[in-house]
Design an enzyme around this catalytic site. Structure first.
Site, PDB file in Angstrom:
ATOM      1  N   GLU A 160      36.157  24.707  -0.434  1.00  0.00           N
ATOM      2  CA  GLU A 160      35.725  26.101  -0.336  1.00  0.00           C
ATOM      3  C   GLU A 160      35.010  26.430   0.979  1.00  0.00           C
ATOM      4  OE1 GLU A 160      33.520  27.161  -3.830  1.00  0.00           O
ATOM      5  OE2 GLU A 160      35.202  26.799  -5.170  1.00  0.00           O
ATOM      6  N   GLU A 358      39.221  23.329  -9.393  1.00  0.00           N
ATOM      7  CA  GLU A 358      37.995  23.732 -10.084  1.00  0.00           C
ATOM      8  C   GLU A 358      38.320  24.891 -11.008  1.00  0.00           C
ATOM      9  OE1 GLU A 358      34.454  24.671  -7.886  1.00  0.00           O
ATOM     10  OE2 GLU A 358      34.716  23.013  -6.476  1.00  0.00           O
TER      11      GLU A 358
END
Length: 454
Positions: A160, A358
């Site tokens: 991320e 995720e």
């Protein structure tokens, strides 16, 4: 609803959120950020967290009991290189022991080389504002691969970069707490450059069976209307949140509309040097897809008005409140958006294999008098989102695996210890672990390689 043979089921964590043992590593930007009053709810930090560093054998045993096929964890750069440059062998040895323990239990290690905990020493030299950090990251990646590459097949470079760059250097709600939209764009470019340099360096010494990936977080935009203005709000959000990092990694460079959206900041294009985009576009073998919720957007009347979105430079659109049902974090539960996202990525990325790296939800969990954690809302969240993945696969999307976030309740960044995402409850006073009902549900999914139909 059965999944393909050899579908990979796992759970994930990150180093700063669970490891603790701060005395055994260098300072990270999160240590510094947490020390400033008001940056973190409750004034907490990750210096103890879940004490996974000292309890990893017990945690791996719990993974094995749940039947996990894979464990996605991150390597702490300041533990391996306290100043970001020089190796601390004892820090690297921890990950060697962890990998051996995982393999002994039949669990595949899925390391991520960077999950936001930049060494403070590198931040003092400019951090992600500096191109030099990309070079240092590639060197660090090679050191870790040299030590663990004989036992690990699948590697992720960065998790991320959106959060690390845009929230860390733009909105300032994450470490290092900088509030400069132009700087955020430069930092984002250097994250991508670091990823590309690392992939290139690792492929040069990799075995033929080793694969390399990047994990991006996606939040598909949902509009509250279908007018041209609403569609433009959707485009703006998707351009900066969902395509800013994806397009360069796919070898396409920054899209023209992205460059136009941020041109008024005069920051991104000056940061791009000759050869950068070729480096960033180094081939990846699968894309990590992190998904929690969609985002609702709407146009605003004044196109020059800054957006309330935590994105650098956006104007002419705002983010709307999420619609229920919500998680404890206030995130919308819309599993169909995950199906739509995976289908869009399959098409947009020309069939590149995907891993849901995720996916999870926070709720206000408590240990009941019977000694169990009856987290029915999380069980329902996992069931609906795993079904959404199955729907995508049934439509032809190449999804290789699903990684639940997270294995343990942990330090949740600027929210401190107020948000519980774990399959396993952690009492942050005693550090006692309690397996939640959602974990037992997930274990059953894994054992059957199937999720009950809704």
């Amino acid at each position: 609803m059965r999944f393909p043979t050899r579908f990979l089921w796992g759970a994930g964590t990150s180093s700063y959120q669970i490891e603790g043992a701060a005395a055994g590593r260098g300072e990270s930007i999160w240590d510094t950020f947490c020390a400033v009053d008001g940056n973190v709810l409750g004034g907490d930090d990750g210096r103890i967290a879940c004490d996974h560093y000292n309890r990893y054998t017990d945690d791996v045993r719990l993974m094995s009991e749940l039947g996990l096929g894979a464990y996605r964890f991150s390597v702490s750069w300041p533990r391996v290189m306290p100043d970001g440059k020089r190796l601390a062998p004892e820090g690297l040895d921890f990950y060697s022991r962890l990998v051996d323990e995982l393999l002994a239990r039949g669990i595949e290690p899925l390391p991520t080389l960077f999950h936001w905990d930049l060494p403070q020493a590198l931040e003092d030299e400019g951090g992600w504002r500096s191109r030099d950090t990309a070079e240092r990251f590639a060197e660090y990646a090679v050191v870790v691969h040299d030590a663990l590459g004989d036992r690990i097949r699948q590697w992720t470079t960065i998790n991320e970069p959106f959060c690390s760059a845009f929230l860390g250097y733009g909105s300032g709600v994450h470490a290092p707490g900088v509030r400069e939209p132009g700087t955020a764009l430069v930092a984002a470019h250097h994250h991508l450059l670091a990823h590309g340099r690392a992939v290139t360096a690792l492929r040069a010494q990799a075995r033929p069976d080793q694969v390399f990936a990047l994990a991006l977080n996606f939040a598909p935009a949902l509009a509250d209307g279908g007018s041209p203005a609403h569609l433009e709000a959707v485009r703006k959000w998707n351009a900066i949140h969902n395509r800013f990092f994806l397009d360069p990694v796919l070898g396409r460079g920054y899209a023209e509309d992205v460059l136009a959206d941020v041109a008024h900041l005069d920051a991104l294009e000056p940061a791009i040097k000759d050869g950068d985009l070729e480096v960033i576009g180094a081939k990846i073998d699968w894309l990590g897809v992190n998904f929690y919720a969609p985002t609702r957007v709407t146009p605003i009347d004044d196109p020059a008005q800054p957006s309330n979105a935590p994105l650098p430079g956006l104007r002419g659109m705002n983010v709307l409140p999420a619609r229920g049902p919500l998680t404890a974090f206030g995130w919308e539960q819309t599993p169909s958006s995950l199906t739509d996202l995976l289908q869009w990525l399959h098409s947009y990325c020309d069939g590149l294999p995907l891993v849901v790296a995720e996916n999870g939800a926070s709720f206000e969990d408590k240990v009941s008098p019977d000694g169990h954690v009856h987290d029915t809302q999380r069980t329902a969240y996992f069931a609906s989102h795993i079904r959404a993945v199955h729907d995508a696969i049934e439509s032809g999307v190449d999804v290789l695996g699903y990684v639940a976030w997270s294995l343990l309740d942990n330090f949740e960044w600027s929210m401190g210890y107020s948000q519980r995402f774990g399959l396993i409850h952690v009492d942050f006073d005693s550090l006692r672990r309690t397996v939640k009902d959602s974990a037992r549900f997930y274990s059953e999914v894994i054992s059957r390689n199937a999720v009950p139909a809704g």
